[in-house]
Design an enzyme around this catalytic site. Sequence first.
Site, short mmCIF file in Angstrom:
data_model
loop_
_atom_site.label_atom_id
_atom_site.label_comp_id
_atom_site.label_asym_id
_atom_site.label_seq_id
_atom_site.Cartn_x
_atom_site.Cartn_y
_atom_site.Cartn_z
CG ASN A 80 -11.76 -37.88 6.32
OD1 ASN A 80 -12.26 -38.94 5.92
ND2 ASN A 80 -12.49 -36.84 6.66
NE ARG B 168 -15.01 -39.06 9.32
CZ ARG B 168 -15.89 -38.79 8.38
NH1 ARG B 168 -15.47 -38.49 7.16
NH2 ARG B 168 -17.17 -38.78 8.63
CG HIS C 109 -21.46 -35.51 12.10
ND1 HIS C 109 -22.73 -35.08 11.75
CD2 HIS C 109 -20.72 -35.47 10.97
CE1 HIS C 109 -22.76 -34.81 10.46
NE2 HIS C 109 -21.56 -35.04 9.96
NE ARG D 195 -25.89 -37.71 3.84
CZ ARG D 195 -24.91 -37.52 4.71
NH1 ARG D 195 -25.17 -37.36 6.00
NH2 ARG D 195 -23.66 -37.51 4.32
CD GLU E 41 -15.52 -33.82 11.95
OE1 GLU E 41 -15.62 -32.92 11.09
OE2 GLU E 41 -16.16 -34.87 11.93
#
Length: 417
Positions: free
Chosen positions: A26, A110, A199, A260, A399
Amino acid sequence: MLYSYFITRSCLHKEKETAMKVLVLNSGSSSIKFQLIRMEDENLLAKGIVEKIGSIDAIITYQPEGKAKIREIREVKNHEVAIEIVLSLLLHPQHGVIRDKAEIDGIGHRVVHGGEDFSGAVLITDKVIASVRRCIQFAPLHNPANLKGIEACEALLPASPQIGVFDTAFHQTIPPKAYIYGLPYALYEKLRIRRYGFHGTSHSFVAHRAAEFLKTPLAGLKIITCHLGNGASITAVDGGKSVDTSMGFTPLEGLVMGTRCGDIDPALVPYIMEREKLGTKEIDALMNKNSGMLGLTGTSNDMREIEQEAANGSERHRLALEIYCYHVRKYIGSYMAALGRLDVLVFTGGVGENSRLVRRLTCEGLDALGIALDPKKNEANERDISAGKIKVLVIPTNEELAIARDTRRILEGAGGD
Ligand code: ADP
């Protein structure tokens, strides 16, 4: 096709000698997280992270299976050097977990944005790289970093096939009525402005896990998956397919997140810019980095600290928690309407997997809709915490394992896009 056949043959041959091992990467703009997974038993052989890439005091953390964690600070000039370090650790005579680079059968990357080009994992070819490059316009911070990881592996591990697993891919099944914004349609045609969603690897992973746990085919289930981490999104999954998701063109839309803002009136953007004399970069930073729980509390985006402050009597922290959970709840309600029925509600991500309070505040008063928590099971962080007709599950996401599984599938020639 020929290449895929060749990979299949060579991998099958290899599997006879040794179990398949997949390196999951990643790559961020200044960090690379990695895991080496043995696919036979899906066992994690080693994991780690190289942080602050590009600085003289980069931090390298490495944890081989069953051995002590190693931490080192040294100069790491770029992503290629970082991956060189990762390989030297994996191959280290004392701390290593493999003896030869050739033991790495494949690398799963990823990749954040695949635009409309990818609805599944793919073997990385020049054509794929060109597509990822085209998608930089949609993810200017993430895709260039992902590409750096891919290029570094091409240079250092030329014999290992590389597979791209996209955050956006799972959401490519969302129908146009859910992904087209109420903007001039010409903007979609010209600039591909639409909801993409993110996601996806996590939402897909936990939806599959939920079906496994319930011993019910995924095809017959209507699921809402709440991935609540620092970034947060909710997805409506119908029969294993994403049909709507809360993040949009960028990961800024939707829920109130760590830093956010999530959904706001879009007219606020020019208004704040004008009143506060902000440029485009500044308003972007305000909404992405200084809003959400951090902006609301003024102190932290860490849910543990926020819960603690609220428990200590801070009104602002309590309000921030209420706002956070209210948004999750509103999305659950709207996705119940989108699905027409709900069988399973899943909580995952750092907050979803751990915060009893967030789960409780989110589900409070939803009994009439069939969502109720068993307070004791919720407190004990059990897998099934439901007391109502709709199953409410806490499912840890993974993940990296999902990326490794996709990589294996492609390596074994099951194909992708
Ligand atoms: P990322 O989106 O960076 O992958 P994670 O999924 O790891 O993030 O989630 C990070 C968030 O999880 C942090 O805000 C952290 O406070 C929260 N978290 C972790 N453990 C707990 C806990 N026990 N209680 C409440 N929140 C937690």
